[in-house]
Scaffold this motif. Sequence first.
Motif, PDB file in Angstrom:
ATOM      1  N   ASP A  77       0.837  -1.187   0.000  1.00 11.66           N
ATOM      2  CA  ASP A  77       0.000   0.000   0.000  1.00 11.66           C
ATOM      3  C   ASP A  77       0.877   1.244   0.000  1.00 11.66           C
ATOM      4  OD1 ASP A  77      -1.517   2.173   1.845  1.00 11.66           O
ATOM      5  OD2 ASP A  77      -2.913   1.046   0.585  1.00 11.66           O
ATOM      6  N   LEU A  78       0.761   2.036  -1.038  1.00 10.89           N
ATOM      7  CA  LEU A  78       1.599   3.222  -1.189  1.00 10.89           C
ATOM      8  C   LEU A  78       1.421   4.188  -0.018  1.00 10.89           C
ATOM      9  CD1 LEU A  78       3.537   5.005  -2.797  1.00 10.89           C
ATOM     10  CD2 LEU A  78       1.547   5.913  -3.997  1.00 10.89           C
ATOM     11  N   ALA A  79       0.193   4.466   0.380  1.00  9.62           N
ATOM     12  CA  ALA A  79      -0.048   5.425   1.464  1.00  9.62           C
ATOM     13  C   ALA A  79       0.611   4.963   2.757  1.00  9.62           C
ATOM     14  CB  ALA A  79      -1.545   5.631   1.670  1.00  9.62           C
ATOM     15  N   ASP A  80       0.444   3.697   3.122  1.00 11.39           N
ATOM     16  CA  ASP A  80       1.050   3.186   4.357  1.00 11.39           C
ATOM     17  C   ASP A  80       2.567   3.258   4.293  1.00 11.39           C
ATOM     18  OD1 ASP A  80      -1.369   2.620   5.561  1.00 11.39           O
ATOM     19  OD2 ASP A  80      -1.342   0.495   5.007  1.00 11.39           O
ATOM     20  N   GLU A  81       3.137   2.868   3.176  1.00  8.26           N
ATOM     21  CA  GLU A  81       4.591   2.861   3.062  1.00  8.26           C
ATOM     22  C   GLU A  81       5.147   4.289   3.027  1.00  8.26           C
ATOM     23  OE1 GLU A  81       6.405  -0.178   0.728  1.00  8.26           O
ATOM     24  OE2 GLU A  81       4.688  -1.501   1.000  1.00  8.26           O
ATOM     25  N   PHE A  82       4.418   5.222   2.405  1.00  2.18           N
ATOM     26  CA  PHE A  82       4.833   6.619   2.397  1.00  2.18           C
ATOM     27  C   PHE A  82       4.813   7.186   3.814  1.00  2.18           C
ATOM     28  CE2 PHE A  82       4.027  11.183   1.935  1.00  2.18           C
ATOM     29  CZ  PHE A  82       5.083  11.536   1.113  1.00  2.18           C
TER      30      PHE A  82
END
Length: 135
Positions: A77-82
Amino acid sequence: MSIVVGFVPTPAGEAALTAGIAEARLRQQDLLIVNSAREGALVDKSVASSAVLDDAASRARTAGVKAEVIQPPYQYDLADEFLDIAREAGASLIVIGLRHRSQVGKFILGSHAQRILMQADRPVLAVKADGPGFA
């Protein structure tokens, strides 16, 4: 402390970079420019070329801001990793760009930007690009 900017090679990404540089200069903090692609993706239009990322870092340095560019691949998940990157960097501020979406698009589709805004445990500056389709 640093400021983390989510950068993609789009008008919204350029607006985020410009705002991130201004905030880093104002706060006298370093800038972390993050451009990420899904791990294993053969083509991803959000991935910036080396030349574009070099230019982004150069723009920050010209403004008197120390900048680092990273391109970590994300798996789930891009948002979580960001948000994990922002926490690990000890970011005082997250800067993201917003793109115009229709009402139906907002209702049906999820948004990385929306999730970052809602789940961040630190301030988020969301900017929109100027121009057609961005109001």
